[in-house]
Design a protein around this motif. Structure first.
Motif, PDB file in Angstrom:
ATOM      1  N   GLN A 165       0.737  -1.336   0.017  1.00 40.71           N
ATOM      2  CA  GLN A 165      -0.396  -0.064   0.323  1.00 40.71           C
ATOM      3  C   GLN A 165       0.785   1.429  -0.138  1.00 40.71           C
ATOM      4  O   GLN A 165       0.706   2.277  -1.134  1.00 40.71           O
ATOM      5  N   SER A 166       2.333   1.519   0.733  1.00 40.11           N
ATOM      6  CA  SER A 166       2.293   2.229   0.984  1.00 40.11           C
ATOM      7  C   SER A 166       3.298   2.376  -0.331  1.00 40.11           C
ATOM      8  O   SER A 166       3.688   3.523  -1.517  1.00 40.11           O
ATOM      9  N   THR A 168       2.104   1.790  -3.291  1.00 42.91           N
ATOM     10  CA  THR A 168       1.055   2.372  -4.388  1.00 42.91           C
ATOM     11  C   THR A 168       0.905   3.639  -3.668  1.00 42.91           C
ATOM     12  O   THR A 168       0.853   4.112  -5.612  1.00 42.91           O
ATOM     13  N   GLU A 169       0.755   4.250  -3.001  1.00 41.76           N
ATOM     14  CA  GLU A 169       0.260   5.455  -2.785  1.00 41.76           C
ATOM     15  C   GLU A 169       1.715   6.268  -3.464  1.00 41.76           C
ATOM     16  O   GLU A 169       1.179   7.130  -3.724  1.00 41.76           O
ATOM     17  N   GLU A 170       3.086   5.988  -2.809  1.00 38.44           N
ATOM     18  CA  GLU A 170       4.503   6.199  -4.270  1.00 38.44           C
ATOM     19  C   GLU A 170       3.931   6.426  -5.878  1.00 38.44           C
ATOM     20  O   GLU A 170       4.809   7.481  -6.066  1.00 38.44           O
ATOM     21  N   VAL A 189      -6.360   1.813  -4.801  1.00 37.19           N
ATOM     22  CA  VAL A 189      -6.561   3.333  -4.725  1.00 37.19           C
ATOM     23  C   VAL A 189      -7.576   4.146  -5.149  1.00 37.19           C
ATOM     24  O   VAL A 189      -8.992   3.684  -5.426  1.00 37.19           O
TER      25      VAL A 189
END
Length: 215
Positions: A165-166, A168-170, A189
């Motif tokens: 998840q982290s 993905t956010e980047e 997302v």
């Protein structure tokens, strides 16, 4: 309707879209054997999909066969490849260069379907600055810079599950618009991000379960 128009305006049901590459793979096999025509009945027999469903799927891309002859193979291959986006090269980054990420970087077959991996990102010092299949590996912190240089829109996610998840956010913050997620984690997302989940482990679970049910 020309092929560029069909790609941008035709909205296939997802099951139909998933079946088109099956048809293409079989038809290309016939093409290598020198065959000139193929019928929906013939395709149905080989890949186990009802012929009426095949005809309906192909009607979405505005191609029709000849009565008692079928579809002209060269034309059908060209139309399918164009419609599916396999004739245009799409650049991608890989996030997480472990065993799976490295294997995907080694897979030259991806380029035959329009996907070119141009860089990998990881945080392990022993990987940063090295190459896999002539593709450079950078530290994850270098992603924003490389994104500005290359304008890549596709990210392939192969990081450990606790980082999914982290990272993905980047990726999204850095400009990635589509994510091919190979982790078993169901990443969250925004609605405008295209997401394709391909969990090898989920498919393994299904296979094991079905195998256990065989008497």
């Amino acid at each position: 309707m020309d092929s560029s128009e069909s790609k941008s305006t035709v909205k296939l049901p997802e099951p139909s879209l998933r079946r088109l590459p099956w048809y293409l793979a079989y038809i290309k096999l016939l093409q290598t054997k020198g065959e000139e025509y193929v019928s929906s009945t013939q395709i149905a027999k080989e890949i186990g999909v009802d012929s009426s469903k095949i005809a309906k799927d192909l009607s979405f891309i505005n191609i029709s066969g000849k009565t008692r002859v079928g579809y002209e193979i060269n034309s059908l291959v060209a139309v399918l490849e164009e419609f599916l986006g396999f004739t245009s090269m799409h650049k991608a980054f890989i996030f997480g260069v472990g065993n799976l990420g490295a294997a995907l970087m080694q897979d030259s077959g991806l380029s035959q379907y329009g996907l070119e991996v141009v860089a990998g990102f990881d945080v392990k010092p022993e990987l940063v600055g090295t190459f896999v299949n002539h593709i450079p590996i950078y530290h994850l912190s270098q992603f924003p810079q490389k994104q500005k240089e290359l304008g890549v829109k596709i990210g392939i996610l192969t990081v450990p599950i606790d980082k999914a998840q982290s990272v993905t956010e980047e990726m999204i913050a850095g400009g990635i618009k589509a994510i091919w997620n190979f982790t078993p984690y169901r990443i969250r997302v925004p609605k405008h991000i295209v997401i394709q989940n391909t969990s090898i482990y989920a498919h393994l679970a299904v296979m094991f379960n079905r195998l256990n049910n065989i008497k």
